[in-house]
Scaffold this motif. Structure first.
Motif, PDB file in Angstrom:
ATOM      1  N   LYS A  56       0.819  -1.217   0.000  1.00  0.00           N
ATOM      2  CA  LYS A  56       0.000   0.000   0.000  1.00  0.00           C
ATOM      3  C   LYS A  56       0.852   1.267   0.000  1.00  0.00           C
ATOM      4  O   LYS A  56       0.472   2.275  -0.578  1.00  0.00           O
ATOM      5  N   LYS A  57       2.026   1.247   0.643  1.00  0.00           N
ATOM      6  CA  LYS A  57       2.877   2.426   0.716  1.00  0.00           C
ATOM      7  C   LYS A  57       3.413   2.840  -0.656  1.00  0.00           C
ATOM      8  O   LYS A  57       3.716   4.001  -0.880  1.00  0.00           O
ATOM      9  N   SER A  58       3.541   1.902  -1.545  1.00  0.00           N
ATOM     10  CA  SER A  58       4.097   2.198  -2.862  1.00  0.00           C
ATOM     11  C   SER A  58       3.147   3.019  -3.728  1.00  0.00           C
ATOM     12  O   SER A  58       3.580   3.650  -4.689  1.00  0.00           O
ATOM     13  N   GLU A  59       1.870   3.036  -3.388  1.00  0.00           N
ATOM     14  CA  GLU A  59       0.887   3.757  -4.199  1.00  0.00           C
ATOM     15  C   GLU A  59       1.184   5.257  -4.231  1.00  0.00           C
ATOM     16  O   GLU A  59       1.130   5.886  -5.286  1.00  0.00           O
ATOM     17  N   LYS A  60       1.532   5.830  -3.093  1.00  0.00           N
ATOM     18  CA  LYS A  60       1.840   7.264  -3.033  1.00  0.00           C
ATOM     19  C   LYS A  60       3.131   7.588  -3.780  1.00  0.00           C
ATOM     20  O   LYS A  60       3.228   8.607  -4.456  1.00  0.00           O
ATOM     21  N   ILE A  61       4.110   6.728  -3.649  1.00  0.00           N
ATOM     22  CA  ILE A  61       5.383   6.938  -4.342  1.00  0.00           C
ATOM     23  C   ILE A  61       5.175   6.873  -5.847  1.00  0.00           C
ATOM     24  O   ILE A  61       5.692   7.709  -6.599  1.00  0.00           O
ATOM     25  N   TYR A  62       4.421   5.876  -6.302  1.00  0.00           N
ATOM     26  CA  TYR A  62       4.138   5.741  -7.732  1.00  0.00           C
ATOM     27  C   TYR A  62       3.382   6.957  -8.254  1.00  0.00           C
ATOM     28  O   TYR A  62       3.688   7.468  -9.341  1.00  0.00           O
ATOM     29  N   ALA A  63       2.418   7.451  -7.492  1.00  0.00           N
ATOM     30  CA  ALA A  63       1.655   8.632  -7.907  1.00  0.00           C
ATOM     31  C   ALA A  63       2.561   9.854  -8.006  1.00  0.00           C
ATOM     32  O   ALA A  63       2.448  10.648  -8.950  1.00  0.00           O
ATOM     33  N   ALA A  64       3.480  10.015  -7.060  1.00  0.00           N
ATOM     34  CA  ALA A  64       4.411  11.141  -7.094  1.00  0.00           C
ATOM     35  C   ALA A  64       5.333  11.057  -8.308  1.00  0.00           C
ATOM     36  O   ALA A  64       5.574  12.061  -8.989  1.00  0.00           O
ATOM     37  N   ILE A  65       5.827   9.864  -8.594  1.00  0.00           N
ATOM     38  CA  ILE A  65       6.694   9.684  -9.762  1.00  0.00           C
ATOM     39  C   ILE A  65       5.922   9.978 -11.042  1.00  0.00           C
ATOM     40  O   ILE A  65       6.443  10.619 -11.962  1.00  0.00           O
ATOM     41  N   ALA A  66       4.669   9.549 -11.110  1.00  0.00           N
ATOM     42  CA  ALA A  66       3.846   9.809 -12.296  1.00  0.00           C
ATOM     43  C   ALA A  66       3.624  11.303 -12.492  1.00  0.00           C
ATOM     44  O   ALA A  66       3.698  11.809 -13.619  1.00  0.00           O
ATOM     45  N   VAL A  67       3.385  12.029 -11.410  1.00  0.00           N
ATOM     46  CA  VAL A  67       3.190  13.478 -11.507  1.00  0.00           C
ATOM     47  C   VAL A  67       4.472  14.164 -11.964  1.00  0.00           C
ATOM     48  O   VAL A  67       4.447  15.062 -12.819  1.00  0.00           O
TER      49      VAL A  67
END
Length: 66
Positions: free
Chosen positions: A6-17
């Motif tokens: 679940k923690k990776s979801e925020k990191i992935y979203a930040a990288i996508a942005v």
């Protein structure tokens, strides 16, 4: 989320942005070249998996003939 939790979801979203922002700032030709490069890099894990699984495929094919 499935692979890294679940923690990776925020990191992935930040990288996508970040990459979306960079893609809008960079030149069009550079963005397409980078897109092509990353698509071509996906060949490496697929080729490694094919080589690693080749013995299993051969064994399965031999068992099917029996």
């Amino acid at each position: 989320v499935y692979l890294f939790g679940k923690k990776s979801e925020k990191i992935y979203a930040a990288i996508a942005v970040i990459f979306t922002f960079l893609g809008s700032c960079l030149s069009n030709d550079l963005v397409w070249e980078l897109t092509d490069m990353f698509n071509q890099l996906m060949v490496l894990p697929n080729a490694i998996a094919l080589i690693a699984l080749s013995g299993l495929v051969v064994a399965s094919a031999k068992n099917k003939d029996k």
